[in-house]
Structures are given as structure tokens and as C-alpha cells.
Write a protein that holds these residues in place. Sequence first.
Motif, PDB file in Angstrom:
ATOM      1  N   ASN A 100       1.153  -1.035   0.052  1.00 53.88           N
ATOM      2  CA  ASN A 100       0.333   0.037  -0.035  1.00 53.88           C
ATOM      3  C   ASN A 100       0.951   0.867  -0.496  1.00 53.88           C
ATOM      4  N   SER A 109      -7.812  -4.009   3.200  1.00 55.06           N
ATOM      5  CA  SER A 109      -6.654  -4.140   1.870  1.00 55.06           C
ATOM      6  C   SER A 109      -8.011  -4.920   0.846  1.00 55.06           C
ATOM      7  N   VAL A 112      -9.318  -2.909  -2.524  1.00 52.19           N
ATOM      8  CA  VAL A 112      -9.420  -3.610  -3.700  1.00 52.19           C
ATOM      9  C   VAL A 112     -10.988  -2.765  -4.019  1.00 52.19           C
ATOM     10  N   THR A 123     -10.647   0.159  -5.436  1.00 54.76           N
ATOM     11  CA  THR A 123     -10.207   0.214  -6.399  1.00 54.76           C
ATOM     12  C   THR A 123     -11.062  -0.355  -7.906  1.00 54.76           C
ATOM     13  N   LYS A 124     -11.925  -1.086  -7.485  1.00 55.02           N
ATOM     14  CA  LYS A 124     -12.894  -1.679  -9.542  1.00 55.02           C
ATOM     15  C   LYS A 124     -13.830  -0.496  -9.514  1.00 55.02           C
TER      16      LYS A 124
END
Length: 580
Positions: free
Chosen positions: A178, A377, A381, A384-385
Motif C-alpha cells: 500500500n 486491503s 481492492v 479500486t475496482k
Amino acid sequence: MAWLVGQLPGSDSTVRVASYAVLPDAGYTFARIRTDTSLTFVEDDSLRLARATRYWLRIRVVNTAHYDALCILTVQPAVHTTLYYFDANSGRWLSYQSGIDVPYTGRRNRADGAMVAEGRAETIVYVNTDVHLLRQVSNALKPQIRLEKYAQVNREEQFIRITWVAALSVLGLFFLNNLIIYANFRDKIVRYYLLAQVGGIVYITNVKQFFYILLPSQVFSVSTYPDGSIHYFDVCDLFQHVSIALILYGLVQLTRVYLQTSGTLPRIDTFLKYGLYAYLLLTAAVLTTNTAGISPGYYTVHDQNIHALLLMGGILYASVVGYRRNLSAAAPFLLANSLPLVFMSMIPLFHLFFSQYTTPEALMPDLAVVSQALAFSIALVARTKYMQTELAARTGMTQKLEFDMREIELRHQLAELKNQTMMADIWHEKTRNELLQERLDVNQRELASTTMYIVQKNELLASLRAQLTRLNKQNPPGWHQELKGIESILRSNLYLDADWGKFRVHFEQVHPNFFEDLRARHPSLTKYEIRLYAYFHINLSTKEIAALLNIDPASVRRAKTRLYKKMALPVSGNPPDRTD
């Protein structure tokens, strides 16, 4: 570091502490303690700090096994203790120092002391304990003695090291990953996540007591709790408070930014923001007072645990509400929060209802911190998607906007070309109008010049005719016939059509289609009336018209009246009747 009073635990059935006795230290040497039978040890006594700050303890250890056992003996309070035991192999007494006030030795557990318990025998161990740091404690302190075999302690130590290395390895990998992400994108969410991870790393290291290996442990303050336990506020406690503050700060700020609570959940955002500020202020007050040597006591720790629970409850509540309101990426955030917050909440709950301290071998802190790093985390993710999907949609919208802007720009360019064409046409038309205006002005001047010429010529001819008339009356009869011929010539020159034709040419250049339009509107007009109306139209005076037509001005006015009545025009209207 803490200890509990009134207990005499044994960790192994073959090796145990049979009893202990207490003697206030009056400057006795170890040799005298061992040999002077007049010194009286009181069995199962307490340490009374009002009487003395140094005590001797005589501990009876029984080993029922056939073999000698290497053991770890811990005596609390462990301020500065010196353990004396007889080593049969060397045939002499050995000493071992431990405690928080001893010189830095690099050991994780600074209260442990090593000894050998002889097989099938009773071993006498002496401990000299210096409790001068506890002078402010008024109540009597019951020593806590724990005896464990070295093999068992070693297994626990290995377990603690393995769990610590495993937790730090997981946290370190997530942190480095990260950190690279943050270096590339400078995302606030990742930054707060990194802060929480740093706090988790410090917290795990502190709980496992590895800061006692890394740093000398300076004691800042000492406090007594209602259950009779004593707490030393040292460097490790300082790191513990800072690490928890970092964890809560990172989690609260991450939640606020992730769910954008300032706009989506304003009330929850206010609770989280000001609750966090209050916790940080409370932590700062605890750290300041303790490092200054003033212990705020048990209640500040109690308040901090309750405060931490409220903040974690606020984070979980914000996650649930965000999920119910279908906020962006709220579902993975709720899943990421659920398990870590349960583990993290169990730690302050344990401190509130069971003990203020977490043992190094406890796995709950590891589970809480590692699950938090792993779960968040996953949430990052998922976010982020989501951001990639949103970015793709916005990219499509941007491309469409760019296409629309290009179309608008082309339309603008086409409009500019049309405007330029129109401006060119206007300029050409203006030039043409200017040329036409110049021609009109020339024709106007020629018309005026022609008109004036005709008027002056007719006036001259009229004047000559009048003079001939007077001569005819004055001269003899022989000239009369000849003067009449000259007069006839002058009269004929007054009505030459050539003058009218020249006037008409210039008139039509100034007033195109005037005569055609006039005949179309008034077909009954005679040539004389048309000529008369043309003179009126250019605003010739009555005198000028009379000169052109060789009639008197009164006849011009009468003719105008008849003409305007015939054309159904007001006599007083345009054109005006000028007499000058």
C-alpha cells in the motif's frame, strides 16, 4: 507492567512453590540472611512500604522429579529484585537480577529470574526486592510468585516470537504494497490505512513486550488500581497509547473519506470527527501527565477503553448505514469492518471487565490487527475496482463531451465563416451603396444645375421678350413686323421640349421609375400635369416653376390646387408650396 496480589500459582505439578516468608531489610548482607538464625522471617506476610522499601523473601521450592529442573522464578513487584540460589554443580550461591529498575539487559520479560530446582529435594531461594519506586503506595502489597520450568517458558517464548514475526510479516507486506500504491496515487484512504497499519505494528510489538528488548524501559509514574494492582507507566506504555491513537485515527479518518460521511452521513461524521478529537486530547493528557511523573490513575484508562469502544461502534454503525443507503462500495467496506472491529472491540471489553493488561501470548491483538489489515486491503481492492468502473464511465462521458465540444467548435467555425461572408456582402453592399450615393449626388447636382439653367434661360428669354414689347411700342411701324418675328422666336424658345427632355433624364436618374409609377397610379394626368407634379416633387418654389412654365406665380398656385384635387392629395401636404 502489572501484578496481582494474594496468589501463589504453580505452573507444574512436579516443581512448585511450597511457601514463602518475608523479612524487612535493615541493611543485612546475604551471608547474614543465610546464616543468622536470629532473623525472623514471617510466613506469608505482605510488604508494608510505610515500614521499609527493601525486603528479603525466603522461598521454598519443591521438586518431586528425579532430575534437576531449570526454572524461571518471577517475583512481583519486580522493581529491582536480586535472586540468590545454590548451584550444586559449582558448589556456590549464584545471583540473578531482574526488574524494571535494573540496568538494561535486553530481555523481553524483565521480571524473570533463572534458578535450578534440585531433583527429589527442597530448594531454598532468597530474593532481595527493592520497592523504592512504590513509596507513594499506602496499602500493604502481597507478593506474587510464579514458578515455571524453563522448557515451558521457552515454548511460550518461541510461540510469542513466532506469532509476532508472523503478524509483522503480514502487516509489513500489506504496508509495503500500500505504500507503493500511495506513492503512485496519493490517495487519502491509502494514507489513513497506512497510519492504522503503523499503529498496528507498534501495538503488536508493544503487546509482545519486544520494546523491552529494543529500548531501555524508563519508568515515568506509578499508580495503584482499585483491585490492588500496581501499574508502572514506562516507555512501553507510551508506545501503547500512541499506537492505539494511530489505529483509531487511521480507521476513523479512513471511514470518513471512504464513505464520504461529511456529505452522505453528516450526523455520523460529526460524531466520528469530534469523538476522535476528544480521544486524541484524552490520550495527550494521559501521556503528558504520566511522563511528567503524575499518574492520573485508573479512571483515565477506563475512560479511554470506553471511548475506543464508542469510536469503533461509530465506525461499524456508519458502515451499516452506508450499506443500507447503497453508498459507493459500502458493501465491501461493511464486510471488511465486521470481523476486525469485533476482534478489536474484545480488547477494550476485556480490559474493562477482566484485566487492564493483555498477556504477551494472547492472540486477540494479533487477530484484530492482522484481520484489519487484510480486510481493509480487500475493501481497497473493491474500491479500486469501483473507481475503475466509474472512471471508465466518466471516460466515456468525457469522450462524448469532447465529441460534442468538437461539433460545437465546428459549428462555431461555420458560423464564423458565414459571419465573414455576410460581413463581406455587407461591405460590398456598403461600397455599392456608397457608389450609388455618389452617383445620386452627382445626378442631384446635375438635376439642380439643369433646373437652374432652364429657369435662368427662361427668365432671360422672358426678360428679352418684355424688352421687345416695350421697343415695339416705342419704335416706328416699319420695325413692328420684324420685332414680332423676334418675339415669336423667343416665345418658341421658352417652350422647347429639349429642355424638358434634359431635365427628365436627370430627374429619372435621381428618382428611378417615378413617371411610370405616377402614370400607373394616376393614368388621367396630362403631360403638362405630370411635368408640373415633377417640379412640385423636387420642392421648386412657385416663382421657379412660373419661370420654367412661363406663367405667372398665381397661375402656378391655381394649377397646383387643381392638380392635387385631381390626384386626391391634400394641397397643404408634401411637397411644400414655396414662393421664394
